[in-house]
Design a protein around this motif. Structure first.
Motif, mmCIF file in Angstrom:
data_model
loop_
_atom_site.group_PDB
_atom_site.id
_atom_site.type_symbol
_atom_site.label_atom_id
_atom_site.label_comp_id
_atom_site.label_asym_id
_atom_site.label_seq_id
_atom_site.Cartn_x
_atom_site.Cartn_y
_atom_site.Cartn_z
ATOM 1 N N LEU A 490 44.664 42.421 14.294
ATOM 2 C CA LEU A 490 44.558 43.900 14.590
ATOM 3 C C LEU A 490 45.862 44.405 14.867
ATOM 4 O O LEU A 490 46.161 45.754 15.241
ATOM 5 C CB LEU A 490 43.560 44.032 15.710
ATOM 6 N N PRO A 493 47.078 46.604 20.656
ATOM 7 C CA PRO A 493 46.497 47.765 20.562
ATOM 8 C C PRO A 493 47.207 49.099 21.210
ATOM 9 O O PRO A 493 48.066 48.625 22.058
ATOM 10 C CB PRO A 493 45.128 47.651 21.639
ATOM 11 N N GLU A 505 47.629 37.929 18.672
ATOM 12 C CA GLU A 505 47.032 38.821 17.934
ATOM 13 C C GLU A 505 45.722 38.361 17.158
ATOM 14 O O GLU A 505 44.956 39.230 17.087
ATOM 15 C CB GLU A 505 48.198 39.673 17.046
ATOM 16 N N SER A 509 41.796 39.517 17.536
ATOM 17 C CA SER A 509 41.182 39.760 16.042
ATOM 18 C C SER A 509 39.902 38.838 15.970
ATOM 19 O O SER A 509 39.002 39.517 15.819
ATOM 20 C CB SER A 509 42.105 39.556 14.699
ATOM 21 N N HIS A 512 37.605 39.970 18.752
ATOM 22 C CA HIS A 512 36.852 41.489 18.308
ATOM 23 C C HIS A 512 35.956 41.236 17.182
ATOM 24 O O HIS A 512 34.886 41.745 16.986
ATOM 25 C CB HIS A 512 38.262 42.236 17.779
ATOM 26 N N SER A 537 43.678 42.695 26.071
ATOM 27 C CA SER A 537 43.928 43.820 24.828
ATOM 28 C C SER A 537 42.720 43.980 24.147
ATOM 29 O O SER A 537 42.296 44.850 23.674
ATOM 30 C CB SER A 537 44.949 42.742 23.907
ATOM 31 N N GLN A 541 41.241 47.470 23.311
ATOM 32 C CA GLN A 541 40.918 47.902 21.738
ATOM 33 C C GLN A 541 39.515 48.338 21.724
ATOM 34 O O GLN A 541 39.192 49.456 21.174
ATOM 35 C CB GLN A 541 41.025 46.716 20.837
ATOM 36 N N ARG A 544 39.664 52.025 22.752
ATOM 37 C CA ARG A 544 40.018 52.650 21.534
ATOM 38 C C ARG A 544 38.970 52.942 20.418
ATOM 39 O O ARG A 544 38.663 54.031 19.936
ATOM 40 C CB ARG A 544 41.198 52.043 20.937
ATOM 41 N N ASP A 545 37.985 51.953 20.406
ATOM 42 C CA ASP A 545 36.771 51.942 19.329
ATOM 43 C C ASP A 545 35.605 52.850 19.935
ATOM 44 O O ASP A 545 34.896 52.884 19.321
ATOM 45 C CB ASP A 545 36.265 50.456 18.858
#
Length: 968
Positions: A490, A493, A505, A509, A512, A537, A541, A544-545
């Motif tokens: 991802l 973020p 990262e 991912s 998530h 993080s 994220q 943000r979603d």
């Protein structure tokens, strides 16, 4: 809920008995499933003047000592122990089996397994002056390793009645194996009427082996001695293979186009399997270290014993110097199926082809997603576990997929060993029958992704396991166990105040990805790799979603400030509330916040409030805190509802696989089934029998939900500096040596005259006193006298500390004794004229945080003295590039955790780790024992120093004895 414990009361002239009691020592009569004779026992238990302390509260209770208590209990009758322990697995809402009862339940499983495999012999024993017919276990070969594990893992409360470890374990296993044997045996071993009291003793003895009453009253003493001696010889012969060198057999496959199998003989070290000498070299005079004076005689004697297990060996024994023999396929199959397991159980070495013992017939599951197949597309389209996928089940033999016609032809031939496309496989009748039945069932169609996942976790049928999975898309990523590598990262973020490393990262991912599917995971990255940053993080994220629900994070109290500060540092936009202390909210917690941080203790106290929250997820940091599913905090955490759950831990399994089940049952409730099923399906086969198939199945079932990366893996993190570990050898002063010898003489006299738990307590007290002497005489005698010039360790520390601060560096100094740290801190500060900070368990959270902040931000060289228990986990102290373990805990995992306060992400310099050891003392000897057992260190010393208390008196004397070469 009532917590029920158990111990074993060894018998002097009768079988031992299982004793059961409750945590609050109330009457057990109303507890479902338990029945026995009421009794009051005198137990040595940890407690205070107010009474015994429950295990879950030991860490938070002061002034705990081993004390004698009168405890009401139920003594279970000799023949009913198995049934009682089986009922512990089915505990309902009324009571909960404590760790001791569960331990004995696992031991009962081991006993039943021994009985099922015939690893027992009938014996004639004396009980209360009367002969009795009893079954006794034969523990050799791989079973001997399992027996040692049970000895090392025995909870102290099991032997709280005062018997030693060895006697308690032996008596318990004797009773359980005897009961298991009588359950398995037919009503009578011999047909006809049961012999009367005047019949031959041998006939009465055979009959009593399966009767409810094993006793043989009025037996003639001469007949008892004769039969007992013969049976004793039989038992001794069964245990003969437990020597330093064993005879080994190696079965080799035929060359292509041939049908001749080879069976080679050899001698092999019982301790080091790499020491292996073929029989041909034995006859030529070859040797390896530890061999007996006449290895040829050892070889012949071993082959002579093995003939009883594989009669065909008499052909090879016709040679003067037997080294090998040839077998046809049928004989090779007899060796594989019948002789090899018996030989291994009897202590012989057996080497078989890699495919031997594996279930050769299995299923291959192939799934294909409909439409888009890329993981990114699936995630973007909202693909979930309810999505429909096509599936196909194929039959696999060995490594080849076979058709129904090929399977039918193999079944018709009835050949036990066959080549299938160039590979030898062993065909089991039960597997073939199961496979033929499976041919007639539905083998393709459509299922939901969730149903496919359940099939993979269940692993097929007992006789037809799932051996291969071929899936694409989301399922392929998930079931591969490598979703973190296969998913498109991802990226860091927007809004996250920092830059995630590539592996972080991938971790984001993965978390998530699981969250989108409604699944939980265990982020088991090595300590210091940034589990906190990856979790924060994820929250950034999700905001943000558009995920509005808050996350509840539960952690030890020592980490609360760390989470609060890290959230403010990395994700200031995340509204964080700390739910802890007397001023905490009493109403809704999930309003106007994104992250609620609380402690395990508060979660237990405020469970009702936390259960009413509307949580997106629950995160457990240092999740080994819930590794014991029976504790109050583990039960409380699992009771909090949330859409998904995450466990953060660097040690998902510390001692037993049951800990993995407990954590997995938190993150994905019910996914691995109930604990009883997990123990039977995975734990017992893997821990007791080292079953590779069960281990592979467990990895396949849990792999999708566990992400583990190590700091030492340069492909994960290449810029972390080196950790250089070294031992610092210190000599005792004459004063220390005199004190040391006085303590040894005094404590050995005390130890020799005590037994059971009292002896165990005295051994621990002796070790504490000797370690105090090694630190400094003042630490032992506590007279407030001067410190300089009286301790070899202190002198070496003064030198090192001066060098460290002179170089402008900072150091962490760990001690397990708070009283010694209190003496050492002002002395070092005055000696160096530099700040010496001191962190221990008596400090408030505010003071702890202030000390950490000062150490991390100050430019001045300084030392940070820390109590190992109070500061061994949860702190980020990367300002230090030196770590000194002043006194040893003798548990590598604990010491490494403490070292990782400095050796973690954020550390820019190589870390020098020094472990102080006084030469000639028990410190040097125990260090050498740990080094010799590095591969087993976690199981041997995983519980600190308790394992030492079970050594014999002479072993303790040798361990404690001072070597004067270590005195200056």
């Amino acid at each position: 809920m009532l917590v029920v414990h158990a111990g074993w009361v060894p018998g002097t002239d009768r079988p031992g008995r299982l004793a059961v009691w409750a945590e609050d020592f109330s009457d057990l009569a109303g507890v479902a499933g338990l029945d026995g004779e009421p009794e009051t026992l005198t137990l040595k238990l940890p407690g205070t003047t107010r009474g015994p302390v429950p295990p879950a509260e030991l860490a938070t209770t002061r002034a705990v000592k081993l004390r004698s208590y009168q405890v009401p209990a139920l003594l279970v009758r000799d023949g009913e122990a198995l049934a009682t322990l089986a009922s512990a697995d089915d505990a309902g809402d009324e009571w909960l089996a404590g760790p001791s009862l569960r331990y004995l339940g696992v031991l009962a499983g081991f006993a039943c397994d021994l009985a099922r495999r015939g690893r027992m012999l009938p014996q004639l024993v004396e009980e209360g002056g009367v002969p009795a017919a009893r079954w006794r276990p034969v523990v050799t070969g791989g079973d001997a390793a399992g027996y040692r594990d049970f000895a090392l893992g025995m909870p102290p409360v099991v032997r709280a009645t005062g018997a030693g470890l060895s006697r308690t374990l032996r008596d318990a296993l004797n009773v359980l194996v005897d009961a298991a044997a009588r359950d398995l045996m037919p009503e009578r071993l011999l047909r006809g009427q049961r012999p009367g009291p005047k019949a031959e003793l041998s006939d009465r003895w055979v009959s009593a082996l399966t009767s409810a009453d094993p006793s043989l009253p009025a037996a003639e003493p001469a007949a008892v001695r004769e039969l007992g001696a013969a049976l004793g010889d039989w038992m001794r012969a069964a245990n003969e293979a437990n020597g330093p060198v064993k005879v080994s057999f190696r079965l080799t496959e035929p060359m292509p186009g041939e049908d001749d199998w080879g069976l080679e003989f050899a001698l092999q070290s019982a301790e080091d399997s790499t020491l292996y000498l073929p029989a041909a070299e034995v006859w030529a005079g070859g040797r390896f270290p530890g061999m007996p004076a006449r290895p040829d005689e050892t070889l012949l004697a071993g082959l002579g014993r093995a003939v009883r297990l594989f009669p065909l060996l008499h052909v090879a024994l016709g040679d003067q110097q037997p080294a090998a023999m040839t077998l046809d396929t049928g004989e090779a199959h007899d060796f594989l199926r019948q002789a090899a397991p018996l030989m291994q159980a009897a202590g012989f070495g057996v080497q078989l082809p890699s495919w031997a013992g594996r279930k050769s017939v299995g299923l291959k599951l192939t799934t294909r997603t409909k439409g888009k197949s890329s993981a990114k597309a699936l995630a973007d389209s909202g693909f979930g576990l309810a999505e429909i996928v096509s599936f196909r089940l194929d039959l696999v033999i060995g490594e080849s997929t076979v058709t129904a016609e090929e399977l039918a032809e193999l079944a018709r031939l009835k050949v036990p060993l066959v080549r299938v496309r160039g590979q030898w496989v062993e065909l089991d009748d039960r597997q073939l029958k199961a496979a033929l039945k499976a041919v007639g069932r539905r083998r393709d169609g459509e299922l939901t992704a969730g149903e496919v996942l359940r099939q993979v976790i269940d692993g097929g049928e007992e006789d037809l396991p799932l051996v291969e999975v071929d899936a694409d898309g989301m399922l392929g990523d998930l079931l591969s166990g490598q979703a973190a590598e296969r998913l498109d990262p991802l990226g860091t973020p927007p809004g996250f105040q920092g830059t995630l490393r590539p592996y972080q990262e991938r971790g984001l991912s993965w978390l998530h990805f699981l969250g989108r599917l409604g699944l939980g995971g265990i982020l088991a990255d090595d300590m210091g790799l940034g589990k906190t940053a990856q979790t924060l993080s994820l929250l950034v994220q999700e905001r943000r979603d558009g995920t509005p629900k808050p996350t509840l994070l539960i952690c030890p109290m020592s980490l609360v400030s760390n989470w609060q500060k890290e959230a403010a540092r990395f994700a200031p936009q995340i509204r964080t509330y700390v739910h802890h202390g007397g001023e905490r909210r009493r109403g809704d917690l999930d309003q106007d916040v994104d992250l609620v941080v609380t402690t395990y203790g508060t979660a237990v106290r405020d469970l009702g409030m936390l259960r009413s929250g509307d949580w997106e997820r629950v995160v457990c940091d240092e999740a080994q805190a819930i590794k014991n599913s029976g504790t109050r905090q583990a039960q409380a955490v699992r009771a909090i509802p949330a859409r998904t759950r995450i466990a953060l831990t660097g040690t998902p399994v510390e001692n037993h696989l049951a800990e993995l089940w407990s954590i997995m049952d938190f993150v994905n409730p019910g996914l691995l089934g109930p604990a009883k099923h997990f123990r039977k399906r995975f734990q017992e086969p893997i821990e007791v029998r080292q079953d590779e198939l069960a281990a592979e199945a467990l990895k396949r079932a849990t792999g999708p939900f566990v992400l583990r990366r190590l700091k030492t893996d340069k492909s994960i993190i290449s810029d972390l500096p080196e950790k250089n570990e070294m031992k610092v050898w210190c000599t005792l002063t004459p004063e220390q040596a005199t004190l040391y010898q006085a303590v040894v003489e005094d404590m050995m006299d005390t130890i020799e005259n005590t037994e059971g738990i009292q002896r165990r307590g005295n051994v621990l007290a002796a070790m504490t006193k000797l370690k105090q002497v090694c630190n400094h005489p003042v630490h032992l005698i506590k007279d407030g006298s001067r410190l300089p010039g009286r301790s070899g360790k202190l002198a070496r520390l003064e030198e090192l500390a001066a060098e460290i601060v002179e170089d402008g560096d900072k150091a962490l100094i760990f001690t397990q004794y708070a009283e010694w740290g209190t003496l050492l801190q002002p002395y070092l500060a005055a000696h160096l004229d530099r700040p010496v900070l001191w962190l221990h368990g008596g400090l408030s959270k505010v003071k702890r945080d202030a000390l950490v902040e000062e150490f991390q931000t100050s430019d001045e060289p300084m030392l940070f003295l820390l109590s190992l228990k109070a500061a061994g986990t949860g702190l980020n102290l990367t300002a230090a590039n030196h770590v000194i373990h002043f006194d040893r805990w003798w548990n590598p995992a604990v010491e490494n955790q403490a070292t990782d306060r400095a050796f973690r992400i954020g550390q820019s310099r190589d870390v020098q780790v020094r472990k102080f050891i006084c030469t000639g003392t028990l410190e040097e000897k125990i260090d050498a024992m740990i080094e010799r057992k590095k591969a087993l260190a976690s199981s041997v010393v995983g519980t600190g120093e308790d394992w030492i208390t079970d050594l014999g008196t002479e072993q303790l004397r040798e361990l404690f004895e001072l070597d004067m070469a270590g005195v200056r």
